[in-house]
Structures are given as C-alpha cells and as structure tokens.
Design an enzyme around this catalytic site. Sequence first.
Site, short mmCIF file in Angstrom:
data_model
loop_
_atom_site.label_atom_id
_atom_site.label_comp_id
_atom_site.label_asym_id
_atom_site.label_seq_id
_atom_site.Cartn_x
_atom_site.Cartn_y
_atom_site.Cartn_z
N LYS A 247 8.08 -15.83 -30.15
CA LYS A 247 9.32 -15.20 -30.76
C LYS A 247 10.34 -14.74 -29.85
O LYS A 247 10.02 -14.08 -28.95
CB LYS A 247 8.83 -13.79 -31.37
N GLU B 275 16.27 1.50 -15.27
CA GLU B 275 17.05 0.18 -15.28
C GLU B 275 18.12 0.15 -16.08
O GLU B 275 18.16 0.29 -17.23
CB GLU B 275 16.00 -0.78 -15.63
N GLU C 217 5.81 -8.45 -18.00
CA GLU C 217 7.04 -8.48 -17.00
C GLU C 217 7.92 -7.64 -17.37
O GLU C 217 8.55 -8.07 -18.50
CB GLU C 217 7.43 -9.97 -16.72
N CYS D 186 16.19 -9.61 -14.34
CA CYS D 186 14.86 -8.40 -13.99
C CYS D 186 14.80 -8.22 -12.57
O CYS D 186 14.40 -7.03 -12.21
CB CYS D 186 13.40 -9.05 -14.58
O1 TXE Z 1 14.45 -5.13 -24.90
P1 TXE Z 1 13.13 -5.09 -25.67
P2 TXE Z 1 15.92 -5.01 -25.22
C1 TXE Z 1 15.30 -4.07 -20.53
C2 TXE Z 1 16.66 -3.76 -19.95
C3 TXE Z 1 17.32 -3.56 -21.25
C4 TXE Z 1 16.28 -3.09 -22.15
C5 TXE Z 1 16.52 -3.26 -23.76
O2 TXE Z 1 16.59 -2.27 -19.45
O3 TXE Z 1 18.55 -2.74 -21.34
O4 TXE Z 1 15.18 -3.50 -21.80
O5 TXE Z 1 16.53 -4.51 -24.01
C6 TXE Z 1 10.65 -7.80 -28.64
N1 TXE Z 1 6.92 -5.29 -30.91
N2 TXE Z 1 14.92 -5.50 -20.56
O6 TXE Z 1 16.12 -4.14 -26.47
O7 TXE Z 1 13.46 -4.29 -26.95
C7 TXE Z 1 12.34 -8.10 -28.95
O8 TXE Z 1 12.53 -8.62 -30.20
C8 TXE Z 1 6.94 -6.43 -30.45
C9 TXE Z 1 14.40 -5.71 -19.13
O9 TXE Z 1 16.36 -6.43 -25.72
O10 TXE Z 1 12.04 -5.01 -24.88
C10 TXE Z 1 12.55 -9.02 -27.62
O11 TXE Z 1 12.06 -10.56 -28.27
N3 TXE Z 1 8.08 -7.07 -29.82
C11 TXE Z 1 14.08 -7.34 -19.19
C12 TXE Z 1 11.84 -8.65 -26.70
O12 TXE Z 1 10.74 -7.88 -27.35
C13 TXE Z 1 9.07 -6.09 -29.67
C14 TXE Z 1 14.51 -8.29 -20.29
C15 TXE Z 1 12.61 -7.83 -25.78
O13 TXE Z 1 13.08 -6.87 -26.28
C16 TXE Z 1 9.30 -4.68 -30.04
C17 TXE Z 1 15.19 -7.57 -21.35
C18 TXE Z 1 8.20 -4.43 -30.54
N4 TXE Z 1 7.93 -2.98 -31.00
C19 TXE Z 1 15.36 -6.00 -21.52
N5 TXE Z 1 10.50 -4.27 -29.73
C20 TXE Z 1 13.39 -8.03 -18.14
N6 TXE Z 1 12.40 -7.57 -17.67
O14 TXE Z 1 14.04 -9.18 -17.71
C21 TXE Z 1 11.08 -5.32 -29.39
N7 TXE Z 1 10.43 -6.57 -29.25
#
Ligand code: TXE
Length: 495
Positions: free
Chosen positions: A189, A399, A265, A300
């Site tokens: 996904k 972050e 991660e 990240c």
């Molecule tokens: O991340 P999410 P978001 C951090 C970074 C950013 C913040 C929010 O600080 O500002 O996260 O970003 C899926 N059950 N990073 O909102 O929500 C979602 O659809 C299952 C760090 O984009 O964690 C997407 O595919 N899945 C970072 C994925 O999770 C769920 C990279 C990431 O989304 C879900 C991105 C749920 N309940 C954001 N909620 C890094 N480590 O590189 C969301 N998703």
Amino acid sequence: MYNQQEIDKIRYNSIPEQKLLIGSKWVKAKQGKIQNIISPINGEKISEIQVSDEADVDEAVKSSRAIFEEGQWSNMPPAAKKKVMHKIADLIEGNMLELAVLGVRDNGTEINMAYKAEPGSAAETFRYYAEAIDKVYGEISNTSNDFVGLIQREPVGVVGAIVPWNFPLMIGAWKIAPALAMGNSVVIKPSEAASLSILRLGEICLEAGLPPGTLNIVTGNGRTAGQALARHMDVDVLTFTGSGNTGRQLLEYSAQSNMKRVYQELGGKSPNIIFSDTDNLEEAAKVSAMGIFRNSGEVCVAGSRLLVEDKIHDEFLNLISNFSSKLKIGDPLDIQNDVGAINSESQLQSDMNFVKKAETEGGIVELGGKRVHKETGGFYMEPTIVSSVKKDMDIFQNEVFGPVLTVTSFSNEEEAVQLANGTSFGLASGVWTANLSRAHRMIKKIKAGTVFVNTYGGSDNTLPLTGVKQSGNGSDKSLHALDKFTDLKSVWMKL
Ligand code: TXE
C-alpha cells in the site's frame, strides 16, 4: 542522463485514473471511491487513485496467498527467479526518466535527486536482491556425529508493505525486492500522497514475468486500506516506513489480529556533530546543508539537528547559512533548481508551525522560515536555520520532516553525546572531526543505526538501514533485510 527538453516533453502527459493491481487485473475499488492526486508543483489535480477498503485488501491478500501456495513464484528455480528480478531492473532502467518525472509530479522531490534516488536506486535494489537469490543458503549445525542438524530458510508467505510519500519507489523496492527474492508474495500500500510510481512499477513487474498475484497493489488512505492490511489475519509479516504514530498503531493492529511480525522504520531527529578540529569546515558546511535540505528535508535520515562546538559556533553558522542562502528553490522539474516542493499543503503548514513555535520558545530564525512561490499554487519553503535551540524545545525533540535545521552549541565531547542521544529517536547521526580516536569514541557512544563520519548522507545496498530506540527495528537494505522475510526451520535428523 537527461536534459530539460526531454523533461518538458513528458511533464504534462495526462495520467489516466489509476486502478488497483490484484492478480493480473487492474480493477476499481469495490465501493467506487476515488481520491484526487494533487501535484505539489502547482497544487493542480493530475490524476485519481482508487480508495480501497477492507474488501479490496482482502481480495489482494487472498490473491497473494493463492499464488504463494500454488508455487509459481515461491517454487520457481532460483536461476529463473533471478532472471525475472533482473528484468524488472532492466525495465526500470529503460524507463528511468518517465518514472522519475511521474514520481516528481506526485511528491515534489527535485528531479536531479529523484532520478538517482527513485528509479536509479530501485533498479539497483532489484539487482542486488536478484543476485542474493542463489547465494544465500541454509546452514548445517555442528551437532554430535549421530545427528544432522539443518537450518533451513523458508519464505514467510504473504508480506504486507506500507510505504510513505518521500521516496516511494526507493523505499518500495527496499521492501518488495528482498521479500520477492526469498520467495514471498507481497501486497503493498503506497502512500495516498504518492502512489503513481509504485503503480507503474506494478505494470513493470507484470511485463517482466513476475507471476500475477505475486505483487498486488492497493491504494487509499492509512485509516482504511493501511489498517485493513495491518489487521489482516492472513498477512504474515508487515514492513513499514512512516511516522511513529502510525508505527504505534500498527503494533496494536498486530496484537489485535494474528500477531504478525511488524518491522518498522520510523524516521529520526538525527544529530550532526561538528567538532572544532574538523579538517575543512567549508566542506562540512556544504555537506551538512545538503544533509538536511535535499528533498526539502523530507528524508528519514536528514541531519536535522546541528550540534556545533562552541569555539566555532559563529563561524560555522555563517558558513552554513551562506551556502544555504544560495540554494535555488522552485519547480522540481527544472534541472537548475536545488530544492523542490514540499509534498503537501498540510506538510508545509506543519513545517512552518514548528518554526513559529521554536521562535516562541527562544529559537532565532537565522535563515528562511517563509513560504515562497505561493503564486504558482505549489508548496515551497525556504531552507530554514533556527539557532539557540535547547534540548527541551519541541523542534529539538520532534521530527519536522521539512527544510528546517536547528543549531545547538556544546562545549565538550560528553555534552555532545548527551545532546546527540537526547531524543527518543535513533536513526542516523554525523560526526565531523580530524581526530580518529574521538571519531571511534563517538561511534560507540551515539545511539543510532547509522553514523556518518566526515560526511553526511551516503548509502548503498551493502549497508543496512536500521533504527534503534523509537526509530524502529529490523533492517532495510543489505543481506540482513532478508531475515525479515524468512523463517528459520530447524531439522533434527538421527542417523
Ligand atoms: O505519515 P504516516 P504521513 C513522518 C514525518 C511526517 C509525518 C506524517 O514526520 O511529517 O510522519 O507523514 C499509512 N494504519 N514521516 O502522515 O501517516 C499511510 O497511508 C495503516 C517519516 O505521511 O505514517 C502511508 O502509506 N497505515 C517518514 C504510510 O502509512 C497507515 C516517512 C505513512 O504515513 C495508518 C513519512 C494506519 N492507521 C512520514 N495511517 C520516514 N520515516 O521516512 C497512515 N498509514
């Protein structure tokens, strides 16, 4: 490589409504829901993705399970599997610019970086794990002579992968390629904020001869599609990159369903430590600036906390501010620009809010801090440097995931270590010093999965990307990533 004309020729290509990949078919979500894809370049709609729910995810998992049990991929001879994976890499390389431009229109990364980091590194990742297929074996244990003990590696079955928007193709490949190499099926996904290049990868995999169903793709948001995948009773392993909040929820979903293993991660707040004995401060300033500002800080491992020895604090702040003030921000598909767009308006707002709050807590904005190019409709922010940042401030602890660097001074090694380890994260870190003994002392004391010494940000497939503390567990990349996607079976034979 590529030139501006080639980019301009394809940058406005129309992108049809996207579908889900289930088995060999591209299908619409059962409920008929779609979501607009907004380009961060200009805020315009460029396409639509399907919003899948439980029923769609269930069908994808069933398809992956069926193909796994039938064995078209899981039992395919290693040499044949390897050919398919190399063919996937060939096709990615044959479509590099198209894939890179498609991804940039979706997530806003500057093209010069996206080209290498997205299709470029995805192709390398498929090749790396293709080569592992016939080189990673089981083991024979040294039991007594009247027994033979075998340790077999077996695929886990169905792997669920949930990936973010910052480098969808690269991170997607880090999950898909090692999982496939070990004979598993995958349901992925992508993020609702960057799905297009993963969907195109699905086409490529089918064209390369990956048996249909071995890779299924479900799009949609986290709360529905992501949650359904993470809660599914027939997903054996979940591999995730994203935020800590989501990571926490995934652990709950696992506990509430089949206790699937969850590898995560979860980003970082990585310290980049500059000692006064650094050989070339100017070079350190340049590399450190790019260590935070490339991809608008949406990386990240970004070196987002600069820790500078007090003796050189002002000099180094000057050097890094000067260099950063000359970076060109704008249209990520213009090859002259150094930094592209922020992924979404809400991410831009969140980045700006961090800076505002830091100011109220005593931080000083030395550079940037403002939204730019608003007239384009896109989401752009200046590289921003905030000094006088203290350990208890929100911007030091959390972050931002934007083009925002904090600066904090320290007076000795011990204080540098305390500051470096003073957050809940532990993904990456940097140490700049000409003193080899000090470098080794710091490597031992810093709690992080990666330590860059006298550089910041290099990587390839041979080194694992691992988080400690709340940055996650398990490794992406390297042969260690294969462990996530295999079960060990012990065989105890009496002779
Ligand atoms: O991340 P999410 P978001 C951090 C970074 C950013 C913040 C929010 O600080 O500002 O996260 O970003 C899926 N059950 N990073 O909102 O929500 C979602 O659809 C299952 C760090 O984009 O964690 C997407 O595919 N899945 C970072 C994925 O999770 C769920 C990279 C990431 O989304 C879900 C991105 C749920 N309940 C954001 N909620 C890094 N480590 O590189 C969301 N998703």
